[in-house]
Enzyme design. Structure first.
Site, PDB file in Angstrom:
ATOM      1  N   CYS A 188       8.137 -10.549   4.432  1.00 41.03           N
ATOM      2  CA  CYS A 188       7.671 -10.573   5.826  1.00 41.03           C
ATOM      3  C   CYS A 188       7.380 -12.019   6.201  1.00 41.03           C
ATOM      4  O   CYS A 188       6.378 -12.334   6.839  1.00 41.03           O
ATOM      5  CB  CYS A 188       6.463  -9.674   6.032  1.00 41.03           C
ATOM      6  SG  CYS A 188       5.078  -9.992   4.922  1.00 41.03           S
ATOM      7  N   PRO A 207       0.782  -1.233   0.000  1.00 41.88           N
ATOM      8  CA  PRO A 207       0.000   0.000   0.000  1.00 41.88           C
ATOM      9  C   PRO A 207       0.819   1.293   0.000  1.00 41.88           C
ATOM     10  O   PRO A 207       0.253   2.364   0.174  1.00 41.88           O
ATOM     11  CB  PRO A 207      -0.800  -0.115   1.288  1.00 41.88           C
ATOM     12  CG  PRO A 207       0.104  -0.866   2.213  1.00 41.88           C
ATOM     13  CD  PRO A 207       0.847  -1.853   1.346  1.00 41.88           C
TER      14      PRO A 207
END
Length: 445
Positions: A381, A263
């Protein structure tokens, strides 16, 4: 009918039941939660619905095991919302400071608001049965590792293999509530000044170790209520994610590609550190690029925002050479499970090979877009070695013009390639970083 449907969703436990039912069916919390929270008028009800939804999903393997012990036979698929209500009641009894009579009565009553009056007695009876047999039931599920650690068996085994001497701490971190972490925009205000501003207005916070602008709030809250948000002084971002911009040796005028940008947190951070970059923020999902543009606009930053597939480069952005590339590839997200607990239900072990294949495709497709002497930062991640060091070991063995540039940093654990941040260390999420440099010439084979 529409009016009746809207009225049904005024109860936070009903909302939570619908959200949990949706996640079990394969939808994500990030998609479901905002949609259902809109149905609640009271902010406190919204907070309770969110706490229950995230909490039940976070403890789902344990709560599911308890439900299996308490029910004589499984509920039908169409009654997954009733099963969710039972879990909601169990979660309140085990983890929330809610009066037990309120947890029982309000949760059982929510079954009627779902349009299932027949389930009121069932929910009430099951929860009362748990109260009576609580100690014995908790001992019973302790024999099941998935229930005891609230973790899918396949992922629990991976954590145990990676951290044989510290796996309990890693599991506990993945099951914990995440802190609210902020990134201070150092081009607008210093971290010290912002911490003082927070203190003056009654907000307690601490700097995040290893980061230049990271701050952790003692108590989570709506970010728009914090000083400086509308002015672009802060953004929400985990401390581990903030390390990316500090590893790219940014300079004015560099051509930079953020290849999986949405984002937009890392893109914005790059520009906060060096506003004169020629930054291209690219993502495969045009809808998610709207968030990138919104973040850039709030922070008054400029970048080229384009839709494109990193695995299949095409178009003007793909015809350029970049001196810096940030490659935050799609991954299992196992390192950010405390923020996205629905990963426990949505991610399957059989998904990992497909993700590894996609990461490999992206690496191979984007590498030719890196200029000679340029730097690529590979980021996930994930805490899974096949997505991290094993992925890069293979890539380096196949690309003679690629070499690792070791990270001379105090954080993380060294791997054969790159460094792994373990979830929960210094309050950070689990992230992997590796830095590659393109050699001046490709040696002959």
């Amino acid at each position: 009918m529409a009016t009746r449907k809207k009225s049904l969703l005024k109860d936070p436990r009903v909302v939570a039941a619908k959200v949990i039912q949706g996640v079990v069916a394969g939808q994500s919390l990030s998609e479901l939660m905002p949609r259902y929270l809109e149905q609640l008028d009271d902010l406190r009800d919204g907070g309770l619905a969110q706490e229950i939804s995230y909490g039940v999903i976070r403890r789902y393997p344990q709560l599911k095991a308890l439900v299996n012990c308490l029910l004589d036979r499984p509920l039908k698929a169409k009654d997954r919302d009733v099963e969710a209500l039972i879990m909601i009641g169990l979660y309140q009894l085990l983890y929330l400071r809610v009066a037990e009579h309120a947890a029982l009565n309000e949760t059982a009553g929510a079954a009627k608001k779902l349009g299932k009056s027949w389930a009121v007695g069932l929910v009430n009876g099951v929860l009362r049965n748990f109260q009576r047999r609580r100690e014995a039931l908790m001992d019973q599920i302790e024999t099941d590792p998935q229930a005891r650690h609230a973790m899918p068996e396949w992922l629990l085994q991976r954590v145990q293999q990676q951290w044989p001497d510290a796996w309990q701490a890693r599991v506990e971190a993945l099951n914990s509530r995440p802190p609210m972490s902020l990134r201070v925009n150092l081009s607008a205000i210093s971290r010290e000044t912002y911490l003082q501003r927070l203190k003056t207005q009654g907000f307690l916070a601490q700097p995040i170790p290893y980061t230049q602008g990271g701050v952790t709030l003692e108590k989570a809250m709506e970010v728009t209520q914090l000083p400086g948000f509308d002015e672009g002084c802060i953004s929400v971002q985990d401390g581990a994610a903030q390390l990316a911009a500090e590893l790219l040796d940014l300079k004015p005028g560099l051509q930079v590609l953020d290849a999986c940008a949405a984002p937009g947190g890392k893109s914005c951070h790059l520009l906060e550190r060096e506003r004169k970059l020629k930054l291209t923020a690219m993502d495969v999902n045009p809808e998610r690029l709207v968030r990138v543009e919104e973040n850039l606009a709030r922070l008054k930053l400029q970048a080229e925002v384009v839709a494109g597939d990193a695995a299949y480069p095409a178009g003007e952005w793909a015809s350029r050479l970049y001196e810096r590339i940030l490659l935050d590839v799609p991954c299992s997200a196992t390192g950010v499970m405390r923020r996205h607990p629905d990963i426990k239900l949505l991610r399957r072990e059989e998904d990992i090979p497909n993700l590894v294949s996609l990461q490999s495709d992206i690496l191979k497709a984007i590498w030719p877009r890196l200029a000679v002497g340029g730097v690529m930062l590979y980021v996930t991640c994930s805490i899974l070695s096949e997505e991290n060091e094993q992925q890069l070991e293979r890539f380096l063995s196949e690309h003679a013009d690629a070499v690792e540039q070791p990270l001379d940093v105090a954080w993380g654990e060294a791997r054969t390639v790159g460094r792994q941040i373990a979830p929960g260390v210094k309050g950070m999420d689990g992230f992997f970083y590796a830095r590659l440099v393109k050699l001046c010439s490709k040696p002959s084979q």
